[in-house]
Design a protein around this motif. Structure first.
Motif, PDB file in Angstrom:
ATOM      1  N   HIS A  36      15.056 -65.047 -25.665  1.00  0.00           N
ATOM      2  CA  HIS A  36      13.834 -65.759 -26.046  1.00  0.00           C
ATOM      3  C   HIS A  36      13.428 -66.747 -24.943  1.00  0.00           C
ATOM      4  N   HIS A  38      14.475 -66.647 -21.649  1.00  0.00           N
ATOM      5  CA  HIS A  38      14.331 -66.043 -20.326  1.00  0.00           C
ATOM      6  C   HIS A  38      13.482 -64.783 -20.295  1.00  0.00           C
ATOM      7  N   GLY A  39      12.970 -64.358 -21.447  1.00  0.00           N
ATOM      8  CA  GLY A  39      12.108 -63.185 -21.490  1.00  0.00           C
ATOM      9  C   GLY A  39      10.762 -63.451 -20.831  1.00  0.00           C
ATOM     10  N   ARG A  40       9.984 -62.419 -20.721  1.00  0.00           N
ATOM     11  CA  ARG A  40       8.672 -62.498 -20.055  1.00  0.00           C
ATOM     12  C   ARG A  40       7.808 -63.631 -20.614  1.00  0.00           C
ATOM     13  N   GLN A  41       7.849 -63.864 -21.920  1.00  0.00           N
ATOM     14  CA  GLN A  41       7.037 -64.904 -22.559  1.00  0.00           C
ATOM     15  C   GLN A  41       7.810 -66.206 -22.774  1.00  0.00           C
ATOM     16  N   GLY A  42       9.058 -66.288 -22.311  1.00  0.00           N
ATOM     17  CA  GLY A  42       9.888 -67.465 -22.519  1.00  0.00           C
ATOM     18  C   GLY A  42       9.478 -68.644 -21.655  1.00  0.00           C
ATOM     19  N   ARG A  43      10.093 -69.770 -21.927  1.00  0.00           N
ATOM     20  CA  ARG A  43       9.736 -70.977 -21.158  1.00  0.00           C
ATOM     21  C   ARG A  43      10.349 -70.961 -19.760  1.00  0.00           C
ATOM     22  N   PRO A  45      11.100 -67.740 -17.721  1.00  0.00           N
ATOM     23  CA  PRO A  45      11.241 -66.302 -17.546  1.00  0.00           C
ATOM     24  C   PRO A  45      12.080 -65.966 -16.305  1.00  0.00           C
ATOM     25  N   TYR A  92      12.706 -57.686 -21.539  1.00  0.00           N
ATOM     26  CA  TYR A  92      11.721 -58.267 -20.612  1.00  0.00           C
ATOM     27  C   TYR A  92      10.628 -57.234 -20.319  1.00  0.00           C
ATOM     28  N   ALA A  95       8.180 -56.405 -23.304  1.00  0.00           N
ATOM     29  CA  ALA A  95       7.348 -57.499 -23.866  1.00  0.00           C
ATOM     30  C   ALA A  95       5.915 -57.397 -23.389  1.00  0.00           C
TER      31      ALA A  95
END
Length: 95
Positions: A36, A38-43, A45, A92, A95
């Motif tokens: 959550h 480190h994903g593409r939409q995370g704070r 990424p 990642y 997403a």
């Protein structure tokens, strides 16, 4: 971020990846939280290309510090860390 904070975060990431691979529910929960973040939409990424770098860095550190290092041990480390790495990359990209 202090060196100590970085050390704690690295330890937590390795433990979470190992626990995730072993099927531990807490490991799955921690990996989910990390995805959550480190994903593409995370704070914070993290692009998929960096996960193999993380894996190789962990392997190199263990290789340099474990007096019992062997090819068999390296295969075990890789086998235990890859499920989490694969999950991070997959989620990642999807997403």
């Amino acid at each position: 971020m202090s060196a100590r904070q970085q050390e704690v975060m690295l330890d937590a990431s390795i433990r979470a990846a190992l626990d995730f691979s072993s099927g531990d529910p807490q490991g799955a929960s921690r990996v989910s939280e990390m995805i959550h973040v480190h994903g593409r939409q995370g704070r914070v990424p993290v692009p998929p290309a960096l996960y193999p770098v993380w894996l190789e860095s962990v392997i190199q550190a263990v290789r340099e510090t474990d007096p019992h290092w062997s090819d068999a041990l390296e295969r075990r480390w890789r086998a235990q860390l890859m499920p989490a790495v694969d999950m991070f990359v997959e989620l990642y990209l999807s997403a």
